[in-house]
Design an enzyme around this catalytic site. Sequence first.
Site: not given
Length: 281
Positions: A116, A141, A210, A169, A139
């Site tokens: 990526e 998940h 994802h 928050e 990145h």
Amino acid sequence: MKDFIESPYVRDMAKTTNNLYRHGWDERNGGNVSLRLTKEEVEAFSGTDKVLREIPIKFDASELAGKYYLVTGTGRYFKNMIDYPERDMGLVRISDAGNRVDLMWGFNDGGEPTSEFPAHLMSHIERLKQNPNQRVIMHCHPTNLVAMTFTVPLSSKRFSRTLWKMHPESIVVFPEGIGVIPYMCPGTNEIGEKTAAKMRDFRVVVWPHHGVFAAGDSLDETYGLVETVEKSALIYTTIQQQGGVILQSITDKDFRDLIKRFDLKPNEEFLTPDAATELVK
């Protein structure tokens, strides 16, 4: 002069990736992180003064020529990075032509940056335009946020307002909201381009079914940003598990009070409710 492996950047990357793994946000070899470093920061440590290998990249990164990035490796497990940092991460420098990187440290078993990495570089370019202090792309998940992408319409406004209403928050930490793109195949320049376009307005971009791409000034700050988004998603998920009946919630007036108290610059478009975006009344 200490070797680069003893630098705070390697230590913090190893610590952060380990925390991401322990949260369950980066299973197996899922997830990737890149941290931009200055030439002065790199040269303060030994072992980074010669090119070990040249690694081609499938993206024209000439706009970032000469910049250094500490980046996690392709196929690497975050749970191992704290024990094998010189194997599982690498320090690279973007070449002048922008079609390759020079490996200056790490990946000592022949590894390469995450698949990526082009998407990271695209987002780095956009975030640098918004804020020159932004140096991290992360990145991962986050479980509850990913789950929401199966049940909540894929609208940036709807996701943002729903998450804002879960915890005070949230609007304080991400007053611009979060961006949502359509589902796309990961590991491609196309998803990187779509993500980078959203990064012009948001520091968090959701990849449906994802994960997320997030940007920040430091590893801690970026991690905390994702953590806050995921906490709100967890509260939303818990509400659904309790039957989904909401008797009271944070109101639009409450948003205005928070904006005034913390001197926020919110996304005004997302502050205006409409029937299509009010999942949480």
